[in-house]
Write a protein that holds these residues in place. Structure first.
Motif, PDB file in Angstrom:
ATOM      1  N   PRO A  37     -30.579  40.345  -3.958  1.00 30.27           N
ATOM      2  CA  PRO A  37     -31.415  40.143  -5.143  1.00 30.27           C
ATOM      3  C   PRO A  37     -30.774  40.678  -6.412  1.00 30.27           C
ATOM      4  N   ALA A  38     -29.973  41.739  -6.305  1.00 30.37           N
ATOM      5  CA  ALA A  38     -29.297  42.253  -7.491  1.00 30.37           C
ATOM      6  C   ALA A  38     -28.344  41.212  -8.061  1.00 30.37           C
ATOM      7  N   GLY A  39     -27.526  40.615  -7.186  1.00 29.53           N
ATOM      8  CA  GLY A  39     -26.601  39.586  -7.648  1.00 29.53           C
ATOM      9  C   GLY A  39     -27.312  38.367  -8.183  1.00 29.53           C
ATOM     10  N   ALA A  40     -28.374  37.944  -7.482  1.00 33.65           N
ATOM     11  CA  ALA A  40     -29.122  36.767  -7.934  1.00 33.65           C
ATOM     12  C   ALA A  40     -29.796  37.021  -9.275  1.00 33.65           C
ATOM     13  N   LEU A  41     -30.375  38.194  -9.459  1.00 30.72           N
ATOM     14  CA  LEU A  41     -31.014  38.540 -10.732  1.00 30.72           C
ATOM     15  C   LEU A  41     -30.022  38.486 -11.887  1.00 30.72           C
ATOM     16  N   LEU A  84     -19.173  43.699 -10.055  1.00 29.24           N
ATOM     17  CA  LEU A  84     -19.164  44.161  -8.674  1.00 29.24           C
ATOM     18  C   LEU A  84     -20.500  44.863  -8.432  1.00 29.24           C
ATOM     19  N   VAL A  85     -21.285  44.357  -7.478  1.00 26.70           N
ATOM     20  CA  VAL A  85     -22.682  44.774  -7.370  1.00 26.70           C
ATOM     21  C   VAL A  85     -22.987  45.344  -5.984  1.00 26.70           C
ATOM     22  N   ASP A  86     -23.441  46.592  -5.951  1.00 29.94           N
ATOM     23  CA  ASP A  86     -23.923  47.244  -4.726  1.00 29.94           C
ATOM     24  C   ASP A  86     -22.823  47.393  -3.677  1.00 29.94           C
ATOM     25  N   LEU A  87     -21.584  47.532  -4.120  1.00 30.40           N
ATOM     26  CA  LEU A  87     -20.452  47.628  -3.204  1.00 30.40           C
ATOM     27  C   LEU A  87     -19.700  48.940  -3.318  1.00 30.40           C
ATOM     28  N   GLY A  88     -20.309  49.942  -3.937  1.00 27.80           N
ATOM     29  CA  GLY A  88     -19.646  51.225  -4.083  1.00 27.80           C
ATOM     30  C   GLY A  88     -18.704  51.242  -5.275  1.00 27.80           C
ATOM     31  N   ALA A 127     -32.522  54.832  -8.455  1.00 27.67           N
ATOM     32  CA  ALA A 127     -32.815  53.402  -8.522  1.00 27.67           C
ATOM     33  C   ALA A 127     -31.850  52.611  -7.639  1.00 27.67           C
ATOM     34  N   THR A 128     -32.352  51.616  -6.949  1.00 27.87           N
ATOM     35  CA  THR A 128     -31.506  50.729  -6.164  1.00 27.87           C
ATOM     36  C   THR A 128     -30.690  49.823  -7.080  1.00 27.87           C
ATOM     37  N   SER A 129     -29.699  49.157  -6.503  1.00 25.87           N
ATOM     38  CA  SER A 129     -28.907  48.214  -7.299  1.00 25.87           C
ATOM     39  C   SER A 129     -29.773  47.072  -7.810  1.00 25.87           C
ATOM     40  N   GLY A 130     -30.743  46.640  -6.991  1.00 24.82           N
ATOM     41  CA  GLY A 130     -31.635  45.575  -7.427  1.00 24.82           C
ATOM     42  C   GLY A 130     -32.502  45.986  -8.603  1.00 24.82           C
ATOM     43  N   LEU A 131     -32.929  47.238  -8.633  1.00 23.55           N
ATOM     44  CA  LEU A 131     -33.719  47.709  -9.769  1.00 23.55           C
ATOM     45  C   LEU A 131     -32.840  47.847 -11.007  1.00 23.55           C
ATOM     46  N   LEU A 132     -31.610  48.337 -10.833  1.00 26.78           N
ATOM     47  CA  LEU A 132     -30.675  48.386 -11.962  1.00 26.78           C
ATOM     48  C   LEU A 132     -30.449  46.980 -12.522  1.00 26.78           C
ATOM     49  N   ALA A 133     -30.320  45.998 -11.625  1.00 24.68           N
ATOM     50  CA  ALA A 133     -30.117  44.622 -12.070  1.00 24.68           C
ATOM     51  C   ALA A 133     -31.326  44.111 -12.849  1.00 24.68           C
ATOM     52  N   LEU A 134     -32.525  44.470 -12.412  1.00 25.44           N
ATOM     53  CA  LEU A 134     -33.722  44.075 -13.153  1.00 25.44           C
ATOM     54  C   LEU A 134     -33.696  44.664 -14.558  1.00 25.44           C
ATOM     55  N   LEU A 148     -39.009  37.212 -12.255  1.00 28.60           N
ATOM     56  CA  LEU A 148     -38.236  37.542 -11.056  1.00 28.60           C
ATOM     57  C   LEU A 148     -38.327  39.016 -10.680  1.00 28.60           C
ATOM     58  N   GLN A 149     -39.351  39.699 -11.176  1.00 27.13           N
ATOM     59  CA  GLN A 149     -39.487  41.122 -10.851  1.00 27.13           C
ATOM     60  C   GLN A 149     -39.564  41.357  -9.348  1.00 27.13           C
ATOM     61  N   TRP A 150     -40.065  40.367  -8.603  1.00 28.22           N
ATOM     62  CA  TRP A 150     -40.187  40.500  -7.157  1.00 28.22           C
ATOM     63  C   TRP A 150     -38.850  40.767  -6.470  1.00 28.22           C
ATOM     64  N   MET A 151     -37.757  40.346  -7.096  1.00 26.49           N
ATOM     65  CA  MET A 151     -36.450  40.617  -6.496  1.00 26.49           C
ATOM     66  C   MET A 151     -36.163  42.117  -6.475  1.00 26.49           C
ATOM     67  N   ALA A 152     -36.537  42.808  -7.530  1.00 26.47           N
ATOM     68  CA  ALA A 152     -36.383  44.260  -7.535  1.00 26.47           C
ATOM     69  C   ALA A 152     -37.317  44.886  -6.506  1.00 26.47           C
ATOM     70  N   GLY A 153     -38.501  44.287  -6.319  1.00 26.41           N
ATOM     71  CA  GLY A 153     -39.414  44.780  -5.294  1.00 26.41           C
ATOM     72  C   GLY A 153     -38.802  44.686  -3.905  1.00 26.41           C
ATOM     73  N   ILE A 154     -38.127  43.578  -3.614  1.00 21.90           N
ATOM     74  CA  ILE A 154     -37.443  43.417  -2.326  1.00 21.90           C
ATOM     75  C   ILE A 154     -36.349  44.466  -2.177  1.00 21.90           C
ATOM     76  N   SER A 155     -35.584  44.669  -3.233  1.00 27.37           N
ATOM     77  CA  SER A 155     -34.520  45.671  -3.217  1.00 27.37           C
ATOM     78  C   SER A 155     -35.063  47.054  -2.879  1.00 27.37           C
ATOM     79  N   LEU A 156     -36.171  47.425  -3.506  1.00 28.24           N
ATOM     80  CA  LEU A 156     -36.766  48.738  -3.271  1.00 28.24           C
ATOM     81  C   LEU A 156     -37.311  48.854  -1.849  1.00 28.24           C
ATOM     82  N   LEU A 157     -37.981  47.813  -1.373  1.00 30.02           N
ATOM     83  CA  LEU A 157     -38.481  47.824   0.003  1.00 30.02           C
ATOM     84  C   LEU A 157     -37.335  47.981   0.999  1.00 30.02           C
ATOM     85  N   SER A 158     -36.241  47.251   0.767  1.00 29.87           N
ATOM     86  CA  SER A 158     -35.127  47.252   1.703  1.00 29.87           C
ATOM     87  C   SER A 158     -34.448  48.607   1.793  1.00 29.87           C
TER      88      SER A 158
END
Length: 374
Positions: A37-41, A84-88, A127-134, A148-158
């Motif tokens: 979701p971070a990359g897609a966002l 480069l997203v969520d890869l360290g 914050a997760t990478s998905g939340l940073l992306a949001l 598309l806020q739901w993508m950050a929600g998925i990131s946080l759940l995961s």
């Protein structure tokens, strides 16, 4: 790191691109339900902001961003900017001369020369990478980011679970449905855990989807593929659940906890799930899921530690000579690595585990546990 700081770093990076909105930007993202979701966002927000020459891909099985074959693939694409997203984060160069932004929340090893690191590591809550992306998306395409806020929600759940301490998770549940978010999170995490480990269709689903409910009720072929992937992983996990735990107290004083390892043998990436499954049984111990069948010639392991135990620091203090630059990455309470068999055997013995954790490589049949001494 907060919303305003993340947005400011992102917009400043975009302002440095010499061709502006005409820049060829490529996104390389992790294959889990945080990185996807971070990359897609980021891609969808950039498109909405007028950056029309943006592409994205997920890392493949066994890959990290600094492997020579990944560099070769990126060079063929010839991007003029790289995300480069969520890869360290490591200090090694990626694409020399190409403006690079790393969006991440793991414990960094360093930052490539000339690159920009947008990280939440070191802040609490992290914050997760998905939340940073949001937060980045809100800075350049606020209307789309809201949709598309739901993508950050998925990131946080995961990554942080159902009780993640961020308002964005509660808001996503209320707006888009808690059950739909949870169900889609599980499906998105499945492809990278299969034997093939290819999450391309999961990313494509997020690039097309309007909401979790719309995706789950739709007839997109990618959704069917994710369901097949989830069934494969569930089958492998059912076998892995039966593996017995092994114990070591050799490093309890330094680590601040006993260590437990659970050895499995499967091409599916279920070893992190195995560690997670055993945590409630031994909440004060560090649990490692150890997989001798995930990658020929290697042993992969994933650890989960109780709060207050810094697993990253422990592993980095005991990194075997010859380990790659990803060993001991991740989060303070969630770290691991991969070692060739020749390095794994002395490493696991040093940790205080016996012959049941030793493996040998057979040229024709892969890895096997050595017979247990009686």
């Amino acid at each position: 790191m907060d919303r305003n700081e993340a947005g400011a770093i992102f917009t400043r990076f975009l302002q440095t691109l010499p061709q502006g909105t005409a820049t060829d930007i490529h996104i390389l993202t992790d294959a889990d339900a945080d990185g996807l979701p971070a990359g897609a966002l980021l891609l969808r927000a950039l498109h909405a902001a007028g950056y029309t020459r943006v592409t994205a891909e997920t890392r493949k099985k066994f890959e990290n961003a600094w492997l020579p074959e990944v560099h070769a693939r990126l060079k063929v694409r010839d991007p003029k900017a790289l995300l480069l997203v969520d890869l360290g984060a490591r200090p090694d160069e990626l694409l020399p001369g190409v403006p690079t932004l790393l969006v991440d929340h793991h414990a960094p090893f360093g930052t490539p020369l000339g690159a920009v690191l947008l990280t939440s590591y070191g802040t609490e809550p992290t914050a997760t990478s998905g939340l940073l992306a949001l937060w980045c998306a809100q800075a350049i395409a606020p209307a789309l980011a809201d949709e598309l806020q739901w993508m950050a929600g998925i990131s946080l759940l995961s990554d942080l679970g159902d009780k993640a301490p961020f308002d964005e998770l509660a808001e996503s549940k209320a707006r888009f449905g808690a059950t739909a978010l949870k169900d889609l999170t599980g499906l998105l995490n499945a492809p990278r855990r299969t034997a093939a480990g290819d999450a391309t269709e999961a990313l494509e689903l997020l690039l097309r989807g309007a909401s979790p409910k719309q995706i789950l009720k739709g007839d997109d072929p990618a959704l069917a593929a994710l369901k097949v992937a989830k069934a494969e992983v569930n089958e492998a996990l059912a076998v892995a659940r039966k593996a017995p735990p092994k114990f070591s107290t050799k490093w309890t004083d330094e680590l601040g906890a006993d260590m437990i390892m659970v050895r499995v043998d499967t091409p599916c990436q279920v070893h992190p799930l195995v560690a997670q499954i055993w945590r409630p049984r031994f909440p004060k111990a560090v649990i490692f899921g150890v997989n001798v069948g995930f990658r020929p010639g290697f042993v992969h392991f994933a650890g989960r530690a109780p709060r207050g135990v810094n697993l990253v620091q422990f592993l980095r203090n005991h990194t075997p000579a010859g380990a790659d630059g990803t060993f001991g990455g991740g989060h303070d309470q969630a770290s691991g690595g991969a070692l060739p068999v020749a390095l794994w055997n002395p490493f696991v013995a040093m940790l205080g585990f016996g012959p049941e954790l030793q493996v040998h490589e057979d040229a024709h049949a892969g890895l096997f546990a050595e017979p247990v001494s009686h």
